[in-house]
Structure formats: structure tokens, C-alpha cells
Write an enzyme that holds these catalytic residues in place. Structure first.
Site, PDB file in Angstrom:
ATOM      1  N   ALA A   1      13.802  -0.330   8.632  1.00  0.00           N
ATOM      2  CA  ALA A   1      14.199  -0.315   7.216  1.00  0.00           C
ATOM      3  C   ALA A   1      13.372   0.728   6.470  1.00  0.00           C
ATOM      4  O   ALA A   1      12.667   1.525   7.079  1.00  0.00           O
ATOM      5  CB  ALA A   1      14.003  -1.696   6.612  1.00  0.00           C
ATOM      6  N   ASN A   2      13.465   0.732   5.171  1.00  0.00           N
ATOM      7  CA  ASN A   2      12.636   1.614   4.348  1.00  0.00           C
ATOM      8  C   ASN A   2      12.287   0.887   3.052  1.00  0.00           C
ATOM      9  O   ASN A   2      12.685  -0.253   2.846  1.00  0.00           O
ATOM     10  CB  ASN A   2      13.359   2.947   4.093  1.00  0.00           C
ATOM     11  CG  ASN A   2      14.672   2.720   3.386  1.00  0.00           C
ATOM     12  OD1 ASN A   2      14.712   2.247   2.262  1.00  0.00           O
ATOM     13  ND2 ASN A   2      15.771   3.051   4.062  1.00  0.00           N
ATOM     14  N   ARG A   3      11.544   1.570   2.198  1.00  0.00           N
ATOM     15  CA  ARG A   3      10.982   0.904   1.012  1.00  0.00           C
ATOM     16  C   ARG A   3      11.900   0.882  -0.203  1.00  0.00           C
ATOM     17  O   ARG A   3      11.468   0.518  -1.283  1.00  0.00           O
ATOM     18  CB  ARG A   3       9.676   1.589   0.608  1.00  0.00           C
ATOM     19  CG  ARG A   3       8.584   1.451   1.600  1.00  0.00           C
ATOM     20  CD  ARG A   3       7.297   2.055   1.054  1.00  0.00           C
ATOM     21  NE  ARG A   3       6.277   2.104   2.075  1.00  0.00           N
ATOM     22  CZ  ARG A   3       5.577   1.045   2.461  1.00  0.00           C
ATOM     23  NH1 ARG A   3       5.773  -0.125   1.893  1.00  0.00           N
ATOM     24  NH2 ARG A   3       4.669   1.170   3.400  1.00  0.00           N
TER      25      ARG A   3
END
Ligand code: C5P
Length: 407
Positions: free
Chosen positions: A214-216
Site C-alpha cells: 500500500a502507500n500513505r
């Protein structure tokens, strides 16, 4: 400028006069034009028409009592006063006009009229002498001064033997006047009648049933854009990856996890006039489809995890040979030489506009409340905005794209 009534909601206050029977026809005319109608009947109106008839024609319940326990629990008069695009009073009797002008709130109809901030259109209907009476003339002037619009009354034969002005405007004339009134407000709703598609949030690419890439991204900017587009009058579909945000009001939200699901949902949501791709789509996903079993740690170190590239949703839609939205907007999250990278991205992806932001750690944009963006157009023009809250960025972006679409 006139405005269609499609998707608009009208709160129809029916006053107590013989013309109330024409209010039933008005419900039909408004619905024919695509509006939904919420009827409110005064006690006087119920002497002429029944709430049941109004409800049957509206296809929803009619409201009559200020202190209706079922309704107060479910909806309440304050909500009634807000959950519409306009209020129409037809027929507006001399008595109802007087009570409106005086700010009375003794029953449901007048309470709603006092509590509402929506635009109000009244269709007066009364005896010729009553219409000509100085008291009614004063009330009319007060109401006009308060911003209430008036349609009619028409001259002609009435229930009584006299003739002259006093006859309620015809249902189609009232519907036309309502369209004009809403059209004058369309300046505040520059995307009325437009379809807008927004992607937002990260994507999760499963490694196994418990782990993912995932990412932020928080989804704050994309969700704010969807909300701003809806506030500007657009019909908005928001395709969102997993986020911890509430659904923006008035927006159809489709929740997805992976990039491939996001692409599918985006394609299903077309056609659109404007597509804004604000999601931080994971560039890669594990080549191996996640199975139902957690990958075990067996002491020999991590198993190799080859990755494959995800579909580029923005580029796919921007390059659609048929059904490409007329305005395709991409985002560019960069940590250096933001504008140059964004220019290259426009060319690579085929979109019309890039909203570029600096997501270097110093900027605090990822997950933060503020954003400093540059707008880069396909023709190379650049506009740089000061550091703004994401909601304000969204509002300005919506105004900007509405201008591009209109121009
Ligand atoms: O290539 P990059 O990820 O920097 O491009 C960012 C833009 O492309 C954003 O608008 C993002 O929503 C979109 N994008 C996409 N699908 C991908 C990757 C990025 O729609 N797989």
C-alpha cells in the site's frame, strides 16, 4: 439561463384554496421534468385535497403535522426545510402570504418556510379583491424584499363570479418559473447537469490474506474534490480505495481494494464529463495471486516476491478511443522538479491537466491537511497556487475545471 429540474428536489407547500387541486397536477408536471416532490399540506389544503392524493402522485409521503412523532423521529421539520433544492408554495393563499410575511410558525408549512434557507417560489391564488387589497400588496412587497419569487396570479375566470388577477398560474408556468429561478442560481452550481468521476485513496495489493502492498495516501484530497464537485451541482461517482474517511455527502461511492478493481469500477462509472484521478494507485502488485493461506516464515529468509505492473487507470481512460471523458485530470506526486515531471506526465498519459504537488517529506502533503499545487495544462501553461487546505484546493480545482469545460 434556465435549468432542468432533473435530479432536483422540490418541497411543495400546498395552501388551502380551491386551486389546491391544481397543485396535484403540479406534482405530476414537476415529476415529468425529473424532479422529486415532497408535499407539505396546510390544514386548509386538506379541506380541498387529501394528503393521500398528494402522496400517491409524489410517490412519497405527504407531511401535514408539525408535531408528527413518526416524522419528527425520522426527518423533522428542520430537515424538511433543508433537504431540497427549492420550496414552491402553490397555491399561496392571502392568509399564507400574510403568515409568511409576518414570520409566523404555527404549523408545519409556515415553520418549514421560516426555517428554510432554500429559494422560495410562490404561486398566489385568491379572490380578485383580496389580491388587490392593500394588506396583500404590503405582504407581497415584504415577501419580494425577502427574496421570495412570485409567479402569477393570472387574470381570468375564477371559482367566484368576479374575474381579474387572482387565478393561480398554470402548473407548467409554475414549473417554468421554478426552472428559471434555479437557473439564476446556477452560477453557484457551475457543474449542474454534469457527471464527474473521481478516484481517491490508495490501493491495497494483497500478498496473502493478511499482508498487502500500500502507500500513505489518506484520500483526503480526492474525497474533498468529490465533495466540491457535488456541491457545484455535479452527479459524482467516487471510486475509492481503502480509506478511513466518511463518504462525502451527495456522492455515489464505490469502494475497491486493488488497482484492477479500481479500473473496473471506473470503466463501469463512465460516461463522465470530467474524470479526476486523485488516487495513489499502487504501481506494482505481487505477480502471484494471493491465495487463502498466509505465507509462512520458515527460517530460510523471505521468499522472493516478483512484482508486475498494475494497469495505469489514468492513461487507460485518457487514451480511450471511444467514450473518453472530455476533461481528464491527473495528479502527480513528486519529490523534485515537480513541474518538469508533470509536463512529461501529461504527454505520457494523455490527460488534459495535471495537478502536481510536492510530496517530499518537508511538504507533509501525504496524509496532511494542506497542499501546495501547480496546475499544468496540456499546452504547457502553469498556474501555481499558494499553500491551501485540501478542501480549498478542491473548490478551486472544481471551479477551474468547470471553467475549462464551459470555455
Ligand atoms: O505515474 P504516476 O503514478 O505518478 O501518475 C499519477 C497519476 O496517475 C495520478 O493521477 C494517479 O491517480 C494516476 N494513476 C492511475 N493508475 C496507476 C497509476 C497512476 O490512475 N496505475
Amino acid at each position: 439561463m434556465t435549468e432542468t429540474l432533473a435530479q432536483r428536489r422540490v418541497l411543495l407547500v400546498i395552501g388551502g384554496g380551491i386551486a389546491a387541486y391544481k397543485a396535484l397536477d403540479l406534482i405530476r408536471r414537476l415529476r415529468e421534468r425529473g424532479a422529486s416532490v415532497c408535499p407539505v399540506l396546510t390544514a386548509g389544503a386538506q379541506e380541498f385535497v387529501t394528503p393521500l392524493a398528494a402522496a400517491a402522485l409524489a410517490g412519497e409521503r405527504a407531511h401535514t403535522n408539525l408535531f408528527d412523532r413518526a416524522s419528527e423521529a425520522e426527518i423533522g421539520h428542520i430537515k424538511l426545510a433543508r433537504q431540497a433544492d427549492a420550496v414552491v408554495v402553490a397555491p399561496a393563499t392571502a392568509n399564507l402570504m400574510a403568515r409568511m410575511a409576518g414570520g409566523h410558525a404555527a404549523d408545519l408549512a409556515t415553520t418549514v418556510l421560516l426555517a428554510t434557507t432554500l429559494p422560495i417560489l410562490i404561486a398566489p391564488a385568491m379572490n380578485v379583491q383580496m389580491w388587490a387589497h392593500p394588506a396583500t400588496r404590503r405582504n407581497r412587497a415584504v415577501l419580494e424584499g425577502d427574496g421570495v419569487r412570485i409567479v402569477g396570479p393570472n387574470a381570468g375566470r375564477m371559482a367566484e363570479p368576479e374575474s381579474g388577477p387572482g387565478r393561480m398560474a398554470e402548473p407548467n408556468e409554475i414549473a417554468d418559473a421554478l426552472e428559471r429561478m434555479l437557473g439564476q442560481q446556477a452560477g453557484d452550481r457551475p457543474l449542474a447537469g454534469r457527471r464527474v468521476l473521481v478516484t481517491s485513496g490508495p490501493t491495497h495489493e494483497p500478498i496473502d490474506p493478511v499482508r498487502y502492498i500500500a502507500n500513505r495516501s489518506s484520500g483526503r484530497q480526492g474525497h474533498a474534490i468529490a465533495a466540491a464537485a457535488a456541491a457545484a451541482g455535479a452527479a459524482v461517482t467516487l471510486v475509492s480505495g481503502p480509506v478511513a474517511l466518511p463518504d462525502p455527502p451527495g456522492v455515489a461511492v464505490v469502494r475497491v481494494e486493488t488497482a484492477r478493481q479500481m479500473l473496473e469500477a471506473v470503466e463501469a462509472a463512465l460516461p463522465a464529463d470530467i474524470a479526476v484521478f486523485a488516487a495513489a494507485v499502487a504501481d506494482w502488485r505481487p505477480e502471484q495471486e494471493a491465495g487463502s493461506k498466509k505465507i509462512k516464515k520458515d527460517g530460510t529468509g523471505p521468499a522472493p516476491m516478483p512484482l508486475v505492473e498494475n494497469p495505469d487507470i489514468l492513461a487507460t481512460i485518457a487514451r480511450l478511443p471511444v467514450g473518453r471523458p472530455p476533461l481528464v485530470v491527473g495528479f502527480a506526486a513528486e519529490t523534485d522538479t515537480v513541474v518538469e515531471h508533470a509536463r512529461a506526465k501529461i504527454a505520457r498519459k494523455g490527460c488534459d491537466l495535471i495537478v502536481a504537488n510536492d510530496v517530499s517529506a518537508e511538504g507533509g502533503v501525504m496524509g496532511g491537511a494542506d497542499n501546495t499545487v501547480h496546475l499544468i495544462r496540456r499546452d504547457g501553461a502553469v498556474e501555481t497556487w499558494p499553500r491551501l487546505g485540501k478542501e480549498e484546493v478542491a473548490r478551486r480545482l472544481v471551479a477551474h475545471v468547470a471553467g475549462l469545460l464551459a470555455g
